[in-house]
Design a protein around this motif. Structure first.
Motif, PDB file in Angstrom:
ATOM      1  N   VAL A  44       0.856  -1.190   0.000  1.00  0.00           N
ATOM      2  CA  VAL A  44       0.000   0.000   0.000  1.00  0.00           C
ATOM      3  C   VAL A  44       0.891   1.238   0.000  1.00  0.00           C
ATOM      4  O   VAL A  44       1.862   1.315   0.750  1.00  0.00           O
ATOM      5  CB  VAL A  44      -0.911   0.043   1.246  1.00  0.00           C
ATOM      6  N   ILE A  45       0.537   2.215  -0.835  1.00  0.00           N
ATOM      7  CA  ILE A  45       1.195   3.510  -0.838  1.00  0.00           C
ATOM      8  C   ILE A  45       0.118   4.556  -0.589  1.00  0.00           C
ATOM      9  O   ILE A  45      -0.912   4.578  -1.273  1.00  0.00           O
ATOM     10  CB  ILE A  45       1.907   3.784  -2.174  1.00  0.00           C
ATOM     11  N   GLN A  65      -1.927  -1.310  -3.771  1.00  0.00           N
ATOM     12  CA  GLN A  65      -3.018  -0.374  -3.524  1.00  0.00           C
ATOM     13  C   GLN A  65      -2.462   1.036  -3.346  1.00  0.00           C
ATOM     14  O   GLN A  65      -1.490   1.248  -2.621  1.00  0.00           O
ATOM     15  CB  GLN A  65      -3.770  -0.803  -2.271  1.00  0.00           C
ATOM     16  N   HIS A  66      -3.079   2.008  -4.001  1.00  0.00           N
ATOM     17  CA  HIS A  66      -2.687   3.411  -3.893  1.00  0.00           C
ATOM     18  C   HIS A  66      -3.836   4.161  -3.243  1.00  0.00           C
ATOM     19  O   HIS A  66      -4.886   4.356  -3.846  1.00  0.00           O
ATOM     20  CB  HIS A  66      -2.374   3.979  -5.283  1.00  0.00           C
ATOM     21  N   GLU A  67      -3.633   4.581  -1.992  1.00  0.00           N
ATOM     22  CA  GLU A  67      -4.684   5.290  -1.256  1.00  0.00           C
ATOM     23  C   GLU A  67      -4.446   6.786  -1.315  1.00  0.00           C
ATOM     24  O   GLU A  67      -3.340   7.259  -1.071  1.00  0.00           O
ATOM     25  CB  GLU A  67      -4.710   4.841   0.208  1.00  0.00           C
ATOM     26  N   GLN A  68      -5.502   7.507  -1.642  1.00  0.00           N
ATOM     27  CA  GLN A  68      -5.490   8.961  -1.605  1.00  0.00           C
ATOM     28  C   GLN A  68      -6.767   9.386  -0.916  1.00  0.00           C
ATOM     29  O   GLN A  68      -7.834   8.884  -1.221  1.00  0.00           O
ATOM     30  CB  GLN A  68      -5.501   9.547  -3.017  1.00  0.00           C
ATOM     31  N   GLY A  69      -6.654  10.288   0.003  1.00  0.00           N
ATOM     32  CA  GLY A  69      -7.882  10.709   0.650  1.00  0.00           C
ATOM     33  C   GLY A  69      -7.643  11.807   1.655  1.00  0.00           C
ATOM     34  O   GLY A  69      -6.507  12.183   1.956  1.00  0.00           O
ATOM     35  N   LEU A  70      -8.723  12.288   2.192  1.00  0.00           N
ATOM     36  CA  LEU A  70      -8.679  13.342   3.187  1.00  0.00           C
ATOM     37  C   LEU A  70      -7.987  12.821   4.440  1.00  0.00           C
ATOM     38  O   LEU A  70      -8.378  11.792   4.995  1.00  0.00           O
ATOM     39  CB  LEU A  70     -10.097  13.798   3.521  1.00  0.00           C
TER      40      LEU A  70
END
Length: 143
Positions: A44-45, A65-70
């Motif tokens: 995960v990045i 998995q590439h997580e982007q979020g608040l």
């Protein structure tokens, strides 16, 4: 001048890189440097919502998995606070090269002395700090 930071799941600073732009080339340079240094691809990045990360990960063929979020990358943002405090005291850096030299050394020293205080008892925290100071004294005495 932009500073790119990589932090692991425990808050340890893996690497910092100073680049003049926040584009795909700069993100690609950071990701390649990290993967070469770590020796394995993470599962995960977590990044902010900058599109450069996604483009760089597509170029290298990242399949995790590439997580982007608040607030997803708060750990990286919080790891940068000591550098910002230090930079403010020094009234900024003269050049990108001097900033890169400073942050590469600062990250290593910060990792030695940064202890997750809220997870430890006072006695354990004191032992960790004493060990960190001994390590620092040994490293600076032999250098």
């Amino acid at each position: 001048m932009y500073m790119w930071r990589a932090v692991d799941g425990e808050g340890e600073v893996l690497d910092m890189l100073v680049q003049p732009r926040r584009d795909k080339a700069a993100a690609l340079k950071l990701v390649k440097k990290l993967l070469k240094r770590q020796g394995f691809a993470p599962t995960v990045i977590v990044t902010d919502k900058l599109g450069s990360y996604r483009a760089a990960l597509q170029v290298i063929g990242f399949s995790g998995q590439h997580e982007q979020g608040l607030r997803a990358n708060n750990r990286a943002e919080n790891s940068h606070q000591p550098v910002r405090r230090r930079e403010r005291k020094m009234q900024g850096f003269k050049s990108a090269a001097s900033a890169q030299r400073f942050v590469s050394v600062h990250a290593a020293v910060y990792n030695v002395f940064n202890v997750q205080r809220h997870l430890l008892s006072r006695a354990t925290f004191h032992r960790f700090r004493s060990a960190a100071h001994c390590t620092w004294n040994n490293a600076t005495a032999t250098a």
